[in-house]
Design an enzyme around this catalytic site. Sequence first.
Site, PDB file in Angstrom:
ATOM      1  CE  LYS A   8      31.087  64.821  18.950  1.00 55.75           C
ATOM      2  NZ  LYS A   8      30.636  65.583  17.800  1.00 55.75           N
ATOM      3  CG  ASP A  61      27.819  66.693  20.365  1.00 57.77           C
ATOM      4  OD1 ASP A  61      28.168  67.880  20.521  1.00 57.77           O
ATOM      5  OD2 ASP A  61      28.034  66.069  19.317  1.00 57.77           O
ATOM      6  NE  ARG A  86      28.147  74.486  19.213  1.00 53.95           N
ATOM      7  CZ  ARG A  86      29.148  73.621  18.970  1.00 53.95           C
ATOM      8  NH1 ARG A  86      29.009  72.349  19.269  1.00 53.95           N
ATOM      9  NH2 ARG A  86      30.269  74.034  18.445  1.00 53.95           N
ATOM     10  CB  SER A  91      30.912  69.496  20.571  1.00 55.65           C
ATOM     11  OG  SER A  91      30.608  68.682  19.486  1.00 55.65           O
ATOM     12  CG  HIS A 133      37.013  64.098  16.534  1.00 56.01           C
ATOM     13  ND1 HIS A 133      35.875  63.343  16.398  1.00 56.01           N
ATOM     14  CD2 HIS A 133      36.632  65.383  16.330  1.00 56.01           C
ATOM     15  CE1 HIS A 133      34.846  64.130  16.148  1.00 56.01           C
ATOM     16  NE2 HIS A 133      35.283  65.383  16.090  1.00 56.01           N
TER      17      HIS A 133
HETATM   18  N1  URA Z   1      33.129  68.751  15.414  1.00 59.15           N
HETATM   19  C1  URA Z   1      32.358  68.358  16.464  1.00 59.15           C
HETATM   20  O1  URA Z   1      32.192  67.166  16.720  1.00 59.15           O
HETATM   21  N2  URA Z   1      31.785  69.309  17.210  1.00 59.15           N
HETATM   22  C2  URA Z   1      31.940  70.626  16.990  1.00 59.15           C
HETATM   23  O2  URA Z   1      31.402  71.420  17.722  1.00 59.15           O
HETATM   24  C3  URA Z   1      32.746  71.030  15.874  1.00 59.15           C
HETATM   25  C4  URA Z   1      33.342  70.060  15.108  1.00 59.15           C
END
Ligand code: URA
Length: 432
Positions: free
Chosen positions: A189, A163, A170, A185, A84
């Site tokens: 995931k 999220d 946000r 966040s 990620h």
């Molecule tokens: N990527 C994400 O998945 N969440 C965030 O808060 C920032 C970048």
Amino acid sequence: MIPPAELIQRKRDGKELESEEIAELVLAYVRGDVPDYQVAAFLMAVYFQGLSSAETFALTDAMVRSGETIDLGAALGRRVVDKHSTGGVGDKTTLAVGPIVAACGVPFAKMSGRGLGHTGGTLDKLESIPGFRFELTTEELVRQVQATGLAIVGQTADLVPADKMLYALRDVTATVDNVSLIAASIMSKKIAAGADAIVLDVKVGDGAFMKTLADAQVLAETMIALGRRAERDVVCVLTDMDQPLGCAVGNALEVREAVATLRGEGPADFTELVLDACGHLLALSDLGVDRGEGRRLAEAAVADGSAVAAYERWVRAQGGDPDEDALPKATFVREVVALHDGYVGRLAALPVGLAALHLGAGRREKDDPIDHAVGVVCLKKRGDSVAEGERLAEIHARSEREAAAAADEVLAAYEIGDEPPRSRPIVLETIG
Ligand code: URA
């Protein structure tokens, strides 16, 4: 439940909340029992006061519990690795890493997202491939990984719904760039999607959410700690986002660059980042290799054509046409040229990302359509020498007018000096 206003007040005043209080607030919000305006106020209080590590873990855990979780490892009978990125400009890493890792015999199943602000998203890039389908059910995802070794899909609605809701809030309340909120966040995931080991690419620089190495280090340590508590192996690579990654910024342009990289013809910085990430992922997999061997396997997959073959197999399996000529092309291509001789001392990432967004490669509003053909190709990068009149960049646009506006923005992103700047590697630090 304790009234949300009381929790907001305590957080506003810098007090630490109990884990159960955070969980109740998050889960009640997802159920629709707490309104957006109270959660927005809570997020702003968190933005200013921060969260302790116990609070950050409680938030992450509640977010994971807000929806379904997947045990991909059990479904595939293999150790599953995932990656990620925290988001950057020109970041097409997943498109190259996935096929290479799969070509090396390690299952790669990834849920990706859309672009946020000036940062691009993998799903938007994949959408530029005609026919590509990323709405797979979990069963289809598992079947495809079993058959082809690789699947990249959109996040299902049931996975971490908290999220989706918190992120949307946000995004419009200036509370994105907070370490605890970003860490929760991302890690919620990754944990919910079931990977055993995760490589996190934490971007640092003007084009990233984390502007300084010190902030990126804190984010990396926070995510590693969250991963450990959830019994996942996490490695963080802190990488340079003070200039765009690679040359291409814009969806179809980035797909082309990722495919070129799979053929061994990619830009140096992007190729280095991809091979470094593959080395980590293969070392964390069940292949039983170390990082150096993992990297050598990745290099071999590029050299012998198996990485490109894995790309083509994967894209076909998801209904797409892997032929590069099938990718959309912009009508107008305009050059940006150097005004004088010198060296590129700086190529700011943010204005290039914004120029691509203004051309239509990204969204100003959540539901804006995007144009997959448009974007910017930075032909010269930091440290390159240039001669007056030489091409610095190409603008791919829908109209002359938009191309001219973007050309001004991109030219302003370049600083041309008399001396070459100090070199800066793409991977700044590795933690974990
Ligand atoms: N990527 C994400 O998945 N969440 C965030 O808060 C920032 C970048």
